[in-house]
Design a protein around this motif. Structure first.
Motif, PDB file in Angstrom:
ATOM      1  N   ASP A 225      -1.932  -4.477  12.080  1.00  0.00           N
ATOM      2  CA  ASP A 225      -1.798  -5.637  12.962  1.00  0.00           C
ATOM      3  C   ASP A 225      -0.329  -5.989  13.220  1.00  0.00           C
ATOM      4  OD1 ASP A 225      -4.525  -5.738  12.861  1.00  0.00           O
ATOM      5  OD2 ASP A 225      -4.546  -7.213  11.227  1.00  0.00           O
ATOM      6  N   ASN A 226       0.464  -4.984  13.456  1.00  0.00           N
ATOM      7  CA  ASN A 226       1.895  -5.173  13.736  1.00  0.00           C
ATOM      8  C   ASN A 226       2.650  -5.833  12.584  1.00  0.00           C
ATOM      9  OD1 ASN A 226       4.010  -4.609  15.481  1.00  0.00           O
ATOM     10  ND2 ASN A 226       4.042  -6.703  16.274  1.00  0.00           N
ATOM     11  N   LYS A 227       2.120  -5.689  11.380  1.00  0.00           N
ATOM     12  CA  LYS A 227       2.855  -6.194  10.210  1.00  0.00           C
ATOM     13  C   LYS A 227       2.896  -5.096   9.146  1.00  0.00           C
ATOM     14  CE  LYS A 227       2.242 -11.085  10.700  1.00  0.00           C
ATOM     15  NZ  LYS A 227       1.359 -11.226  11.871  1.00  0.00           N
TER      16      LYS A 227
ATOM     17  N   LEU B 153       0.814  -1.214   0.000  1.00  0.00           N
ATOM     18  CA  LEU B 153       0.000   0.000   0.000  1.00  0.00           C
ATOM     19  C   LEU B 153       0.845   1.261   0.000  1.00  0.00           C
ATOM     20  CD1 LEU B 153      -2.578  -0.982   2.808  1.00  0.00           C
ATOM     21  CD2 LEU B 153      -2.711  -1.426   0.340  1.00  0.00           C
ATOM     22  N   HIS B 154       0.303   2.329  -0.603  1.00  0.00           N
ATOM     23  CA  HIS B 154       1.008   3.620  -0.550  1.00  0.00           C
ATOM     24  C   HIS B 154       0.673   4.387   0.711  1.00  0.00           C
ATOM     25  CE1 HIS B 154      -0.499   3.687  -4.963  1.00  0.00           C
ATOM     26  NE2 HIS B 154       0.254   2.661  -4.734  1.00  0.00           N
ATOM     27  N   GLY B 155      -0.496   4.136   1.248  1.00  0.00           N
ATOM     28  CA  GLY B 155      -0.912   4.914   2.412  1.00  0.00           C
ATOM     29  C   GLY B 155      -1.930   4.111   3.208  1.00  0.00           C
ATOM     30  N   PRO B 156      -2.347   4.617   4.370  1.00  0.00           N
ATOM     31  CA  PRO B 156      -3.288   3.874   5.216  1.00  0.00           C
ATOM     32  C   PRO B 156      -4.660   3.776   4.548  1.00  0.00           C
ATOM     33  CG  PRO B 156      -2.923   6.086   6.068  1.00  0.00           C
ATOM     34  CD  PRO B 156      -1.984   5.913   4.913  1.00  0.00           C
ATOM     35  N   GLU B 157      -5.328   2.640   4.753  1.00  0.00           N
ATOM     36  CA  GLU B 157      -6.664   2.469   4.187  1.00  0.00           C
ATOM     37  C   GLU B 157      -7.715   2.283   5.274  1.00  0.00           C
ATOM     38  OE1 GLU B 157      -6.330  -0.730   1.398  1.00  0.00           O
ATOM     39  OE2 GLU B 157      -5.495   0.581  -0.155  1.00  0.00           O
ATOM     40  N   LEU B 158      -7.328   1.701   6.406  1.00  0.00           N
ATOM     41  CA  LEU B 158      -8.260   1.505   7.511  1.00  0.00           C
ATOM     42  C   LEU B 158      -7.954   2.522   8.610  1.00  0.00           C
ATOM     43  CD1 LEU B 158      -8.071  -2.387   7.845  1.00  0.00           C
ATOM     44  CD2 LEU B 158      -9.566  -1.014   6.366  1.00  0.00           C
ATOM     45  N   ASP B 159      -8.939   2.812   9.430  1.00  0.00           N
ATOM     46  CA  ASP B 159      -8.732   3.757  10.527  1.00  0.00           C
ATOM     47  C   ASP B 159      -7.651   3.267  11.477  1.00  0.00           C
ATOM     48  OD1 ASP B 159     -10.614   5.328   9.494  1.00  0.00           O
ATOM     49  OD2 ASP B 159     -12.229   4.740  10.866  1.00  0.00           O
ATOM     50  N   THR B 160      -7.510   1.936  11.562  1.00  0.00           N
ATOM     51  CA  THR B 160      -6.556   1.393  12.524  1.00  0.00           C
ATOM     52  C   THR B 160      -5.159   1.241  11.942  1.00  0.00           C
ATOM     53  OG1 THR B 160      -7.363  -0.760  11.839  1.00  0.00           O
ATOM     54  CG2 THR B 160      -8.256   0.145  13.881  1.00  0.00           C
TER      55      THR B 160
END
Lengths: 130, 838
Positions: B386-388, B358-365
């Motif tokens: 999830d720590n990965k 991914l280039h950037g975050p997709e989920l709020d978490t």
């Protein structure tokens, strides 16, 4: 100036020869004919021998023709351990003649400097004499 | 008539007839699949036939970028030569295309009229350059317009190089600012072409990174001298028979002589469609790489669609080939391909880009860690879920790439302190990643080398990085894993890794790079090679392999103050002649600018006759070579010639080739002969890290081949002179880069001298200008040498002047040998020369 000493030194069976075998001693002339860090070639008993004078002043002698493609070993670059053949850069141990680069070995001769600063080469005629 | 019946026998006779395996496609996927099948005993099960529509064996397509930029030759990138096919009893139909498959009678029909039956079929047709719709791309006859190129095959690459090297071609437009487009732009740039990249996306490499990274990448690319137009769509290729420019939507036209289309790739699915196989975006396969609803047809590589994904990268096909081979040979029927995580790396020297997921975050978490330092061209972005790691983009700093790639690939647990993902903040850092890799993890994907194989090699006593690479072939493919290979070797050697001497040392026997070595020599006032060994070598040990390089460096640095120990020289430099295969030497007298006289020719003829010279040869550098001279005759030959040395033997300035010049040539615009002679008179014999061959041409017809010389000068209309550097036309071919255009021949001499001095001070030992110039970059050279950006021009000129002043013709030693027996034969009982006299 094109003259080169081509004749081997006079044969000089040593009175103090410790070996009972067929070892012939050859006096090849003064050591200072070899500049420090270089080698010069001699004809000895019909064989070509390259004698090297290391920068610490000690002498080493190997057969003078590279087993790879016949390069002139006496023209090689040396350090304290090896000589590098000028044609294809095969390296040979100055003590043993063994190649460090996978070529066949050169023959190693024992050589020393006598009290008169002459080069003395021991040529062991192996077991078989012809 | 079938091809498989008359093919040679396999190596092992087996019970029962072997099945017929036919592979359509001889690219990286097809060949890799066959390699994997052979590795599972496939030779005993199958007779193998391969079809490839390129006329070659299989090559590493990823490396075409390096071929274009001149960093590799095209011969370097072949993976399987034609003999590999013979040795493995594979029938290869090269340059033959398969037109149709009859899946009911199980035959393939190829365009050479051949009908080949199969029991098992593998489709590996790969993909092709996508030509986006635009006007003027094709001639009325339907072929692509002259000057328009895709960037997909070795032939594309060769044609591009050929086109770029034609003299009047100076400007190129690359359509597409993705990975391939940027690599093409960089490659063309290194041929001295002005390049503009037209990209329809809002920022460069938008498939791999977000806009922030894209903006920083743009600056780095522009710093290479490549112009970038984003959000620009090319609407037409201009020019009637050949390219003259491109039209952009809402912008001005760009004039150019060539257009490279790098706007993505499309799977080659025509064969599958025509043969009634299921095709959506690509050929649809299941987790066994079997074509949907077909029992005996498999597909692999860029032509497949697996679980909705189509891959355009090399790593997935390694994984696919393994699974496919497990099923085709029955070696592991439970094997399944579950898709690949993809990571990419831009192969542009000086611009480090790595991107994965991914280039950037997709989920709020999702955690998003970003570091941006635009002034240095550094940008790092990591997305953690999830720590990965689920995505990362790294620009301008590749130190953590290997670790992050593996962490992403294997889903390794991450350190709590996220900043250590981006930087080594003390502590174990990258080593943790290596330690956590499991033994089976593949380190080199090209050559399939696992962590365990590397570790075993190191434990077996091979503790240099280069040694381990040689032994395992790790890092010898695309080279992108070299960093990880180094980390694994260092980890396995547990700190006892021996530095690879060749890597950074100027000479192998002194553990210093060139700047540190020069610094130490200056600080300790070392004057001779033996002093350098005593002061700087480990244990003060001499090293034969280092002597020649040190002698050259010291002479360059110290000129007259150098204490010349002759044993440090190579034999050629001891006797000022070039040693030949039988231990004789060649003698090349100086003939400045290739201009000679009746007197010189008569003397050379007399010498050749007197000494019974076996071979008299005209050299490529416009001199006369007398070959087969015994060492002991050299002084007499020089005395009889009474001409200065032409230096045709050293790592030094060799010669200046010139054309006829304006006195006689009806096209000549500048007095090239005079300038050539002046340059040779000035710089004769100066030593350098590798030889220097120069040329001066009197007009752009370039009869002296100035564009492929270390330093080449071309007179152009209006009394101006172009100065090219870094050209070569030997084992390596490279067009020189234009350093400057000046009005005055005196200025040519100044700049040429300054360039050569900079090269002498900066280049690695034996590094020719064709490697040095692209390594440091022509823009940098121009800044230093022409614009004096570093304020060192005066110092360079002074150092060169000192070398020029210390010139002594070495053939003067004929009367006074410098060492005892300097010219004594080294083969006293051999009659020399050992060549026939012509």
């Amino acid at each position: 100036m094109s003259a080169a000493p081509k004749s081997p030194g006079p044969m000089n069976p040593s009175p103090v020869n410790p070996c009972p075998t067929n070892t012939r001693l050859h006096t090849l002339g003064p050591v200072d004919q070899i500049p420090l860090g270089e080698g010069r070639a001699f004809g000895v008993d019909g064989e070509q021998v390259a004698v090297f004078r290391l920068r610490d002043g000690t002498l080493r002698a190997l057969s003078a023709v590279c087993p790879h493609r016949g390069g002139p070993i006496a023209d090689g670059t040396i350090d304290r351990q090896v000589v590098i053949c000028p044609l294809h850069q095969h390296a040979f141990d100055l003590e043993t003649g063994c190649s460090r680069t996978g070529a066949e070995p050169l023959r190693a001769y024992s050589v020393r400097e006598d009290a008169e600063q002459n080069i003395v080469l021991h040529n062991e005629m192996n077991d078989v004499e012809n | 008539m079938t091809s498989v019946l008359d093919r040679p026998q396999g190596r092992h006779p087996v019970a029962g007839p072997r099945r017929r395996l036919v592979v359509v496609g001889n690219g990286m996927a097809g060949a890799r699949a066959v390699e994997e099948i052979l590795a599972r005993g496939g030779a005993d099960q199958f007779t193998i036939t391969m079809f490839g529509d390129e006329p070659y064996g299989n090559y590493n397509r990823i490396m075409l970028s390096h071929v274009l930029s001149g960093e590799d030759s095209d011969a370097d990138i072949f993976l399987n030569s034609l003999s590999w096919y013979r040795e493995n009893s594979i029938t290869l139909h090269a340059n033959v295309r398969v037109d149709r498959i009859d899946k009911f009678t199980k035959h393939v029909f190829s365009n050479d009229g051949r009908v080949t039956p199969y029991d098992t079929l593998i489709i590996a047709t790969g993909s092709r350059s996508h030509m986006p719709p635009m006007d003027g791309l094709y001639t009325p006859g339907g072929s692509v317009k002259h000057g328009v190129f895709g960037f997909r095959t070795i032939d594309d690459t060769r044609k591009m190089i050929q086109h770029a090297q034609q003299d009047h071609h100076r400007r190129a437009v690359v359509i597409g600012g993705g990975l391939l487009g940027l690599e093409a732009a960089y490659g063309l740039k290194s041929h001295g072409i002005e390049v503009e990249v037209v990209h329809s996306g809002g920022h460069l490499m938008n498939a791999q990174m977000g806009p922030d990274g894209g903006a920083i990448l743009r600056r780095s690319v522009e710093a290479l001298g490549i112009r970038v137009h984003t959000s620009s769509r090319t609407t037409a290729v201009l020019g009637k028979d050949r390219v003259s420019g491109v039209s952009l939507r809402d912008r001005e036209d760009i004039a150019c002589d060539m257009v490279v289309v790098a706007a993505g790739i499309r799977p080659n699915v025509d064969l599958a469609v025509l043969s009634g196989l299921p095709v959506e975006r690509a050929i649809v396969v299941d987790d066994r790489l079997r074509v949907q609803d077909e029992d005996d047809i498999y597909a692999v590589g860029e032509c497949i669609q697996h679980r909705g994904e189509v891959y355009g990268l090399v790593a997935p096909l390694w994984e696919q080939a393994v699974v496919l081979a497990n099923h085709v040979t029955g070696a592991d029927p439970s094997s399944a391909y579950l898709g690949s995580r993809t990571a990419t790396k831009l192969k542009v020297a000086g611009v480090e880009v790595a991107s994965m997921g991914l280039h950037g975050p997709e989920l709020d978490t999702d955690e998003h860690i970003v570091f941006s330092e635009p002034s240095r061209g550094v940008f790092k972005s990591i997305v953690v879920r999830d720590n990965k790691i689920v995505g990362a983009t790294l620009l301008g700093d590749s130190r953590k790439v290997a670790y992050l790639t593996q962490a992403y690939d294997r889903g390794l647990p991450l350190p709590e302190e996220r900043i250590s993902l981006m930087f080594d903040v003390g502590g174990p850092g990258g080593d943790v990643g290596v330690a956590e890799l499991d033994d089976g993890a593949q380190v080199c994907n090209c050559n399939g080398v696992s962590k365990k194989a590397l570790v075993d090699t190191v434990k077996g006593g091979c503790t240099t990085v280069s040694g381990a690479m040689d032994a395992t072939r790790a890092g010898k493919g695309c080279g992108s894993c070299k960093l990880l290979v180094r980390q694994v070797v260092e980890w396995a050697a547990d700190g006892a890794v021996e530095e690879d001497p060749a890597a950074s040392y100027y000479v192998p026997g002194i553990p210093l790079d060139k700047p540190s070595l020069m610094d130490a020599i200056r600080k300790q006032d070392l004057r001779s090679v033996s002093e350098v060994f005593t002061a700087l070598a480990p244990g003060s040990a001499e090293d034969a392999k280092s002597k020649m390089g040190l002698a050259s460096l010291l002479k360059m640095m110290l000129a007259d103050h150098y204490i010349d120990e002759r044993d440090a020289r190579f034999i050629n430099d001891r006797v000022h002649a070039n040693i030949q295969r039988d231990g004789t030497f060649s003698v090349v007298p100086q003939m400045k600018g290739g201009v000679t006289s009746v007197q010189q020719l008569r003397r050379i003829a007399d010498v050749a006759e007197k000494h019974n010279v076996p071979l008299i040869k005209l050299t490529g550098g416009q001199r006369i070579d007398l070959l087969g001279i015994p060492k002991e005759d050299l002084p007499q030959v020089w005395a009889d010639l009474d001409m200065p040395s032409g230096y045709a033997y050293g790592k030094s300035f060799r010669t200046v080739k010139t054309c006829v010049g304006k006195d006689f040539c009806r096209y000549g615009t500048g007095d090239s002969t005079k300038l050539g002679i002046e340059i040779e008179s000035r710089f004769q014999g100066i030593e350098s890290p590798a030889k220097l061959k120069l040329a001066v041409s009197g007009c752009p017809r370039n009869c002296a081949e100035s564009l492929v010389k270390d330093v080449g000068v071309v007179a152009v209309e209006g009394g101006r002179w172009e100065l090219y550097v870094g050209g070569a036309a030997g084992a390596h071919i490279r067009k020189g880069d234009l350093l400057a255009t000046v009005d005055d021949p005196e200025e040519v001499k100044v700049l040429a001298g300054r360039f050569m001095q900079y090269y002498r001070e900066q280049a690695n030992w034996l590094e020719r200008t064709y490697s040095f110039v692209p390594r440091v970059g022509i823009e940098h050279l121009r800044a230093v040498i022409v614009d004096d950006a570093e304020g060192i021009a005066a110092a360079l000129d002074a150092a060169m002047q000192e070398s020029v002043d210390s010139y002594v013709d070495p053939w003067g030693e004929r009367d006074d040998p410098l060492t005892p027996g300097q010219f004594r034969t080294s083969l006293p009982l051999t009659v020399l020369p050992q060549v026939p006299v012509r």
